[in-house]
Design an enzyme around this catalytic site. Structure first.
Site, mmCIF file in Angstrom:
data_model
loop_
_atom_site.group_PDB
_atom_site.id
_atom_site.type_symbol
_atom_site.label_atom_id
_atom_site.label_comp_id
_atom_site.label_asym_id
_atom_site.label_seq_id
_atom_site.Cartn_x
_atom_site.Cartn_y
_atom_site.Cartn_z
ATOM 1 N N GLY A 414 0.825 -1.193 0.000
ATOM 2 C CA GLY A 414 0.000 0.000 0.000
ATOM 3 C C GLY A 414 0.856 1.238 0.000
ATOM 4 O O GLY A 414 2.076 1.189 0.178
ATOM 5 N N GLY A 417 0.094 8.617 2.634
ATOM 6 C CA GLY A 417 0.795 9.895 2.699
ATOM 7 C C GLY A 417 2.224 9.720 3.171
ATOM 8 O O GLY A 417 3.093 10.521 2.866
ATOM 9 N N GLY A 419 4.924 7.398 2.661
ATOM 10 C CA GLY A 419 5.742 6.363 2.044
ATOM 11 C C GLY A 419 4.984 5.112 1.613
ATOM 12 O O GLY A 419 3.789 4.963 1.791
ATOM 13 N N ILE A 420 5.735 4.210 1.034
ATOM 14 C CA ILE A 420 5.179 2.972 0.513
ATOM 15 C C ILE A 420 5.482 1.843 1.487
ATOM 16 O O ILE A 420 6.539 1.822 2.102
ATOM 17 C CB ILE A 420 5.818 2.655 -0.859
ATOM 18 C CG1 ILE A 420 5.590 3.830 -1.806
ATOM 19 C CG2 ILE A 420 5.259 1.372 -1.441
ATOM 20 C CD1 ILE A 420 6.302 3.681 -3.126
ATOM 21 N N VAL A 421 4.550 0.922 1.610
ATOM 22 C CA VAL A 421 4.779 -0.235 2.479
ATOM 23 C C VAL A 421 4.915 -1.485 1.615
ATOM 24 O O VAL A 421 4.123 -1.700 0.708
ATOM 25 C CB VAL A 421 3.607 -0.444 3.456
ATOM 26 C CG1 VAL A 421 3.942 -1.539 4.438
ATOM 27 C CG2 VAL A 421 3.299 0.836 4.195
ATOM 28 N N ASP A 535 -3.502 9.044 15.535
ATOM 29 C CA ASP A 535 -3.949 8.821 14.163
ATOM 30 C C ASP A 535 -4.634 7.455 14.048
ATOM 31 O O ASP A 535 -4.379 6.687 13.138
ATOM 32 C CB ASP A 535 -2.762 8.903 13.205
ATOM 33 C CG ASP A 535 -3.218 8.942 11.754
ATOM 34 O OD1 ASP A 535 -4.308 9.476 11.488
ATOM 35 O OD2 ASP A 535 -2.485 8.434 10.885
#
Ligand SMILES: *[C@@H]1O[C@H](CO)[C@@H](O)[C@H](O)[C@H]1NC(C)=O
Ligand SMILES: *[C@@H]1O[C@H](CO)[C@@H](O)[C@H](O)[C@H]1NC(C)=O
Ligand SMILES: *[C@@H]1O[C@H](CO)[C@@H](O)[C@H](O)[C@H]1NC(C)=O
Ligand SMILES: *[C@@H]1O[C@H](CO)[C@@H](O)[C@H](O)[C@H]1NC(C)=O
Ligand SMILES: *[C@@H]1O[C@H](CO)[C@@H](O)[C@H](O)[C@H]1NC(C)=O
Ligand SMILES: *[C@@H]1O[C@H](CO)[C@@H](O)[C@H](O)[C@H]1NC(C)=O
Length: 717
Positions: A414, A417, A419-421, A535
Site C-alpha cells: 500500500g 501519505g 511512504g510505501i509499504v 492517528d
C-alpha cells in the site's frame, strides 16, 4: 630507594617475566581494573605479557602510541579509571552505551590532545569537572544519557574547536555562560535537552553560525525572553525550545521566522505568532497561563513526558488526506533489489571488515561480511561527518541483516501519505513489512534514533512491533512484523475488486474492539512515555491470523517529519501551520452547524478539538476509537450520505437516536441474523456514544472502556 625497589619487585612478581609491557599498556590495565564486569569478554585479550597494547581489542595506536580507546556497547560495568588520562597521545575515547558509573575523573583531562570524548548512555554521575576546558583540541563531547548533575561546565567555552556538544538527558543545572555563542565558533551540533538548565538564553547564541540540524534546548528551565539574535542562526537550523519557561513574544526574524507552533509549545508565557495567544500590549512579555484566552484549561505543559513529538506527529498526520492506494493485494514483483540498489551501493564501501571487531550484530551462522556496516561506533569518532549506515535491530530476535533484506522478494502492500509499504519475504520464509520513509533529513539522525528506539521498546500483543530500522542519508526504512489478515477498514467494508467478502460476525467484532482497547490502554498507561496515538483509524488497525487486532503506525508522523518526509507530508505540515484564524473560523462554523464537521474520511476520526488544541491528548484517541466502534456497529463509512448531503457518522447516529429509530435501521445489515445479540450491541453503542462525546472531559478513559467491554464479553460467555 627502598620503595622503588619494592615497587619494581612487585611489578616483576605480578606480571611474570620481564614486565616487558610498556607504560601505556599498564595504564590500560589500570583502566581494566576499574571494570568489574566484562560479560562479553571484550577486554580478554588485554594480556600483560604483550609488549605493547596496540593489538588489544578496542585500542588503536599510531607510531606505537595509543591514540584511541573505543569499546562501545559492550556492557562494561565499573568505574572510569583515571589512568586513561596518562595516555599522552590519546585522541579519541568512545565508551558509549556501557554501564560505567561513578564520576568523570579529573585526571582524564590530562590527555590534552583529546579530540573526541563519547560517553553517552552510561550511568556516570557527579559534576563535569571544569578541567574540561583544558581540552583545546576537543571537537566532540557527548555526555548525553547519564546522570551528571551540577552546573553547566562553563569552562567548555575554552574548547574553541568544539563541533558537537551533546549534554542531553542528564540532570545538569545552572545557566549557560556569557560568551557561549561567541566562543564556540565551530559548533555544528548542540543538544542540551532534558536537563534543568535555567537562566536566560545567552544573547550571543545567534553568533553560532556553523550550527546545523536541530538546536535542541527543549525540556529545561530556560526563562526570560527569546533573544531576537537567535534568528541569526543559519536558516536551515531548527530551534527546539519546547517545554521551558520562556516568556514574551517570539521574535519573527531569520531562523525564527515562519516556524510552526511546535517549536515553542510548553512555554506558557510565550505569546504572539505562531502561537494563538496574542501578546497583551500593556504587559509585554509577561502573561500568566491563566490569562491566555484561547488555550484550553489543560494546555500548560504539566507532564513533560507527553512529549512534544506527539503533538507534532498528531498535527502532521491528522491533516493529511490519506489516499490508500492499495495496489492489488499481492503484486508479485520482485523489486526489492532494484528498490534498494541505491542504498546497497552506498552501504558497501564502508562495511569491509567491520564486524570482525565485533560491532556488527550477531546474525547467526551466515558469514556475509561484505555488507555489514551497522553501528556508527568507530567511524563516528575517528573521522568526522561520516554518514550513518545502519540496519539497527531493536530486539534480540532480529536475525536478519540488510543483505538478506535486499535479496528478498517484495510486494507493494500500500501507499499512503507516508511512504510505501512493502511485504518482504526473506529466503528463510520470514515475512516482514517494510516502510520506506522519505529522503533527506540527514541532520537529525540522533533525534530519529531516540524516537525510533522508544517506539521499538513498545511490546504488546495488540500493537504492531517495530523490529529494526535502517538509516542513511537517502533512505530510511522501518521494519515491522508482518500482520497477515489485512486491515480493519477492508474487513468492515470490503474493497473494490475483492472476490469474496466475508462479513465479520458480532463476536469477532467484539474481540477486535476489545483488542484495540487493550492496545490503547497499554499505550496510554503502561508504555514508557504514556503516549497518544493520534492517528487511530480502521486502516491503521491490522488483523492477525485469528483476527486479533494490532494497532499500527504509531509514531509514524513524527518519524516521517524527522526523516524529512515525503512531499505529501510536508505540504500537510504546512497546512497544519496555516494562520490560526482560518482554523478557528472553521471550527467555529462546525460548532454552529451540527451536521458535519469532517471534510474527508481521515479527519472524521479526529476529535473536534484537535484543530484547536496544541497539546495532544489521550482523549483524542478515545474519540477516534468511538468512531471505529460506530463504524463496526453500523457497517457504514464515517461519512454518511443522507439524501444529497453528507453527514458524519457521529452526527448521523445522534440524529437516529433523537428520532428514536429502531436499531435495525442503524445496524450493519450483515449483523441482522444476530438479533439475539441486541442487548450487547446496544451496550457497545452506548460505550461508543460516550467515547465520541464532544467534550473531551466527558469521554471515558480507555481503561474504563476496556473494563466495560470486558465485562460485556464475560457476561456473554
Ligand atoms: C598471554 O600471552 C601469553 C603468551 O603470548 C600466553 O601464554 C598466555 O596464555 C596469555 N594469557 C592470557 C590470559 O590470554
Ligand atoms: C535527576 O535527579 C532527580 C533527583 O534530584 C532524580 O530523581 C532523577 O532520577 C535524576 N534524573 C537523571 C536523568 O539523572
Ligand atoms: C549530584 O548528585 C549526587 C548524588 O548522585 C549528590 O550527592 C550531589 O549533591 C549532587 N550535586 C549537585 C550539585 O546537585
Ligand atoms: C538556577 O538554578 C539554581 C539552582 O538549581 C539557582 O541557584 C539559580 O539561582 C538559578 N538561576 C536562575 C538565573 O534562575
Ligand atoms: C555577534 O553577532 C552580532 C550580530 O549578529 C555582531 O554584531 C557581534 O559583533 C557578534 N559578536 C561577536 C563577538 O562576534
Ligand atoms: C518561570 O518564570 C517565572 C518568571 O518569568 C517565574 O516566576 C517562575 O517561578 C518560573 N517557573 C519555573 C518553574 O522556573
Amino acid at each position: 630507594m627502598f620503595l622503588l625497589v619494592f615497587f619494581v619487585l612487585l611489578l616483576c612478581n605480578s606480571h611474570g617475566l620481564g614486565g616487558s609491557l610498556n607504560d601505556e599498556g599498564y595504564a590500560l590495565l589500570s583502566f581494566r581494573h576499574g571494570i568489574t564486569d566484562d560479560p562479553e569478554g571484550s577486554l580478554s585479550n588485554w594480556n600483560s605479557s604483550d609488549e605493547s597494547p596496540c593489538s588489544w581489542n578496542g585500542i588503536t595506536c599510531k607510531q606505537q602510541r595509543v591514540v584511541s580507546v573505543s569499546i562501545p556497547k559492550k556492557k562494561l560495568y565499573g568505574l572510569l579509571h583515571p589512568a586513561l588520562g596518562a595516555l599522552s597521545q590519546l585522541r579519541h575515547v568512545n565508551l558509549r552505551n556501557n554501564k560505567l558509573f561513578g564520576s568523570l575523573p579529573v585526571e582524564l583531562f590530562g590527555a590534552q590532545g583529546l579530540q573526541s570524548l563519547v560517553l553517552y548512555g552510561n550511568s556516570l554521575s557527579g559534576s563535569v569537572p571544569s578541567e574540561i576546558g583544558k581540552l583545546t583540541y576537543l571537537q566532540t563531547l557527548d555526555l548525553s544519557q547519564n546522570f551528571f548533575n551540577g552546573s553547566f561546565p562553563s569552562s567548555i567555552i575554552q574548547c574553541k574547536r568544539l563541533k558537537t556538544l551533546d549534554l542531553s538527558q542528564n540532570n545538569l543545572t545552572g545557566s549557560l555562560p556569557e560568551g557561549f555563542g561567541t566562543a564556540l565558533v565551530s559548533l555544528e551540533k548542540l543538544d542540551l535537552s532534558f536537563n534543568k538548565f535555567n537562566g536566560s538564553i545567552p544573547r550571543d547564541m545567534g553568533n553560532l553560525s556553523s550550527l546545523q540540524g536541530t538546536v535542541d534546548l527543549s525540556h529545561n528551565l530556560f526563562s526570560g525572553s527569546i533573544p531576537a539574535s537567535l534568528g541569526n542562526l543559519p536558516e536551515k537550523v531548527y530551534i527546539d525550545l519546547t517545554y521551558n519557561n520562556l516568556s514574551g513574544p517570539i521574535p519573527q526574524n531569520g531562523a525564527l521566522m515562519n516556524r510552526g507552533p511546535t517549536a515553542f509549545i510548553g512555554n506558557p508565557g510565550l505569546c504572539g505568532p505562531p502561537l494563538k495567544n496574542p501578546c497583551s500590549s500593556d504587559t509585554p512579555g509577561v502573561s500568566s497561563p491563566s490569562s491566555i484566552p484561547f488555550l484550553p484549561d489543560n494546555y500548560p505543559p504539566g507532564n513533560p513526558d507527553d512529549s512534544a513529538g506527539n503533538s507534532e506527529k498528531a498535527r502532521g498526520l491528522s491533516k493529511r488526506a490519506v489516499i490508500a492506494i492499495v495496489v492489488g493485494d499481492v503484486i508479485g514483483i520482485c523489486l526489492v533489489g532494484l528498490l534498494f540498489s541505491y542504498c546497497y551501493t552506498r552501504v558497501c564501501p564502508c562495511g569491509k571488515g567491520k564486524d570482525e571487531n565485533g560491532y556488527g550484530f550477531e546474525k547467526g551462522s551466515k558469514g556475509r561480511k561484505e555488507c555489514l556496516c551497522f553501528r556508527k561506533d568507530e567511524s563516528e569518532t575517528l573521522s568526522e561527518n561520516v554518514e550513518q549506515h545502519d540496519l539497527v535491530p531493536l530486539d534480540t530476535q532480529v536475525a536478519f541483516d540488510l543483505d538478506e533484506l535486499l535479496k528478498a522478494s517484495a510486494f507493494v502492500l500500500g501507499k499512503s501519505g507516508i511512504g510505501i509499504v512493502y511485504k518482504v519475504v526473506l529466503e528463510d520464509g520470514l515475512t516482514l513489512a517494510v516502510r520506506r520513509l522519505g529522503e533527506g533529513g540527514s541532520q537529525r539522525f540522533k533525534e530519529f534514533q531516540t524516537e525510533v528506539e522508544a517506539i521499538g521498546k513498545l511490546r504488546h500483543p495488540n500493537i504492531v512491533t517495530l523490529r529494526a530500522y535502517y538509516w542513511s542519508v537517502d533512505e530510511k526504512l522501518l521494519i515491522y512484523d508482518f500482520i497477515t489478515n489485512g486491515n480493519l477498514a477492508t474487513a468492515i467494508h470490503g474493497k473494490p475488486g475483492m472476490v469474496s467478502f466475508t462479513p465479520l460476525s458480532w463476536s469477532v467484532r467484539l474481540k477486535i474492539m476489545r483488542g484495540i482497547a487493550k492496545g490503547l490502554v497499554y499505550l496510554h498507561e503502561f508504555s514508557p512515555k504514556k503516549y497518544v496515538h493520534g492517528d487511530l483509524k480502521p486502516s491503521n488497525v491490522l488483523l492477525g491470523q485469528n483476527m486479533e487486532p494490532h494497532v499500527s503506525d504509531f509514531g509514524l508522523g513524527r518519524l516521517a517529519n524527522i526523516a524529512g518526509g515525503s512531499p505529501t507530508l510536508q505540504s500537510n505540515r504546512m497546512a497544519a501551520e496555516k494562520p490560526p484564524q482560518e482554523r478557528q473560523q472553521k471550527s467555529a462554523t462546525s460548532e454552529v452547524s451540527t451536521t458535519s464537521s469532517c471534510t474527508n474520511m481521515a479527519s472524521c476520526y479526529q476529535a473536534p478539538e484537535v484543530l484547536k488544541m496544541v497539546k495532544p491528548s489521550q482523549k483524542w484517541d478515545v474519540y477516534s476509537y468511538g468512531v471505529i466502534l460506530l463504524e463496526m456497529i453500523t457497517g457504514r463509512l464515517p461519512v454518511v450520505l443522507v439524501g444529497a448531503s453528507e453527514m458524519d457518522l457521529v452526527h448521523w447516529i445522534q440524529l437516529c437516536i433523537e428520532e428514536k429509530k429502531p436499531l435495525s435501521d442503524v445496524l450493519d445489515p450483515y449483523l441482522a441474523p444476530e438479533a439475539d445479540k441486541e442487548e450487547q450491541i446496544i451496550a457497545v453503542l452506548k460505550i461508543a456514544m460516550a467515547c465520541v462525546h464532544s467534550s473531551p472531559e466527558r469521554r471515558p478513559a480507555m481503561r474504563h472502556v476496556y473494563d466495560a467491554l470486558d465485562r460485556l464479553a464475560m457476561s456473554a460467555d
